[in-house]
Design a protein around this motif. Structure first.
Motif, short mmCIF file in Angstrom:
data_model
loop_
_atom_site.label_atom_id
_atom_site.label_comp_id
_atom_site.label_asym_id
_atom_site.label_seq_id
_atom_site.Cartn_x
_atom_site.Cartn_y
_atom_site.Cartn_z
N UNK A 176 29.10 24.52 48.10
CA UNK A 176 28.83 24.50 49.49
C UNK A 176 29.86 25.37 50.25
N UNK A 177 30.98 25.95 49.49
CA UNK A 177 31.74 26.70 50.36
C UNK A 177 32.72 27.69 49.53
N UNK A 178 33.28 28.76 50.08
CA UNK A 178 33.55 29.85 49.27
C UNK A 178 34.77 30.67 50.30
N UNK A 179 35.86 30.85 49.64
CA UNK A 179 36.94 31.81 50.46
C UNK A 179 37.51 32.80 49.56
N UNK A 180 38.07 33.80 50.28
CA UNK A 180 38.77 34.84 49.26
C UNK A 180 40.07 35.16 50.06
N UNK A 181 40.83 35.68 49.03
CA UNK A 181 42.31 36.09 49.44
C UNK A 181 42.63 37.15 48.64
N UNK A 182 43.64 38.11 48.76
CA UNK A 182 44.10 39.10 47.71
C UNK A 182 44.91 38.37 46.59
N UNK A 183 44.87 39.17 45.34
CA UNK A 183 45.35 38.42 44.45
C UNK A 183 46.75 38.46 44.40
N UNK A 184 47.34 37.79 43.23
CA UNK A 184 48.76 37.64 42.90
C UNK A 184 49.31 38.54 41.88
#
Length: 318
Positions: free
Chosen positions: A22-30
């Motif tokens: 029901x949910x999704x989020x994204x950020x830069x990689x490590x």
């Protein structure tokens, strides 16, 4: 349930409630778990991905009961798993925390929890073969300084080598030099751009797109780079199958963005695979690493369960 896919190129979060995503989020990689500050950076990226979903608490009014994190490089740096677990447990008090490699979550998602081999190819490369009884073999995944043969980084690095050789008058590819200039300007600025980046491997890997485009246009140097990368990928798949003693017919699924390059890379890959593993069947992944993380947490009978580090089980992430 929260599931993280923390790679070098990007970090994604998926939220499941009552079995539904029901949910999704994204950020830069490590940059890497084993790098200085790598654990803190990975935890920060996972927090950013959660925040990007719209709320610092992904499901207001309902506690998070399970957190699964698949992280790039953890199979080769298992000693960092306790710190990662502790950091996630502090952010989500009371939750069961499961930490493993993104190669394992990718495998589970790609083959719906079944035995077989998965080629994960993006900025880096790893190949994981898993048998029905949980025996596994990991090939490559050494990181861009020591391995990742055939990866986006390797292709981008080879392309930049051809471009900078041309800039120096040492041979190389005029087409790739033109593409370097179009992307970054004066070639002498490229080292500063790469080394000043928070994630140098990702910057170098971004040039793989230019190599693919040049190969499609007929540039001989770029076509050779693609063929060599495909051969390296096939070699890694063949090694994983051999070491794990997978019985034919072997299922091979591919994940990661590298093969989105299309025929310029997949045609030579299929040719090399057919030479090394006649009869192997390559197919798209059933699901992604996030769905694989969910499957691992939801089904205790999956063979992947022995390759975990979590709060209640003595798993193995070596």
């Amino acid at each position: 349930m929260l599931v993280f896919d923390a790679g070098k190129t990007g970090c994604r979060m998926g939220l499941w409630v009552d079995g539904d995503r029901v949910g999704h989020g994204e950020a830069p990689g490590a940059s890497g778990i084993a790098d200085p500050g790598g654990v803190d950076q990975a935890l920060s990226r996972m927090a950013q991905a959660t925040d990007a979903s719209g709320s610092s608490h992904p499901c207001p009014g309902r506690p998070v009961d399970t957190v699964v994190a698949g992280l790039a490089g953890l199979l080769s740096a298992a000693e960092h798993a306790p710190l990662l677990r502790a950091g996630l447990a502090a952010r989500y008090p009371g939750a069961e925390v499961i930490v493993t490699s993104d190669a394992i979550t990718s495998h589970a998602g790609a083959l719906s929890g079944q035995a077989g081999v998965v080629l994960a190819a993006g900025t880096g490369v790893s190949v994981l073969a898993v048998t029905a009884d949980g025996t596994y073999s990991l090939v490559d995944g050494w990181g861009y300084l020591l391995g990742d043969a055939g990866s986006g980084y390797a292709i981008g690095r080879a392309g930049l080598d051809e471009a900078l050789r041309q800039a120096d008058g040492r041979g190389g590819s005029p087409v790739l030099l033109d593409r370097t200039v179009a992307r970054w300007g004066d070639p002498r600025r490229v080292p500063r751009t790469v080394h000043a980046s928070e994630n140098p491997a990702r910057v170098v890997a971004s040039f793989a797109r230019d190599v693919f485009a040049a190969a499609r246009s007929g540039d001989d140097a770029s076509q050779k780079i693609c063929d060599e990368a495909a051969r390296e990928l096939a070699l890694s798949v063949a090694a994983a199958v051999r070491i794990a003693h997978l019985d034919p017919p072997v299922q091979l699924a591919t994940t990661g963005g590298l093969l989105n390059a299309g025929p310029v890379l997949t045609d030579p890959l299929d040719r090399h695979l057919d030479q090394m593993l006649p009869g192997i069947s390559r197919r798209p992944a059933d699901g992604d690493a996030l769905s694989g993380g969910y499957l691992i947490a939801a089904d205790p009978d999956l063979p992947h369960r022995r390759m975990l580090s979590c709060g209640h089980d003595e798993g193995d992430v070596r």
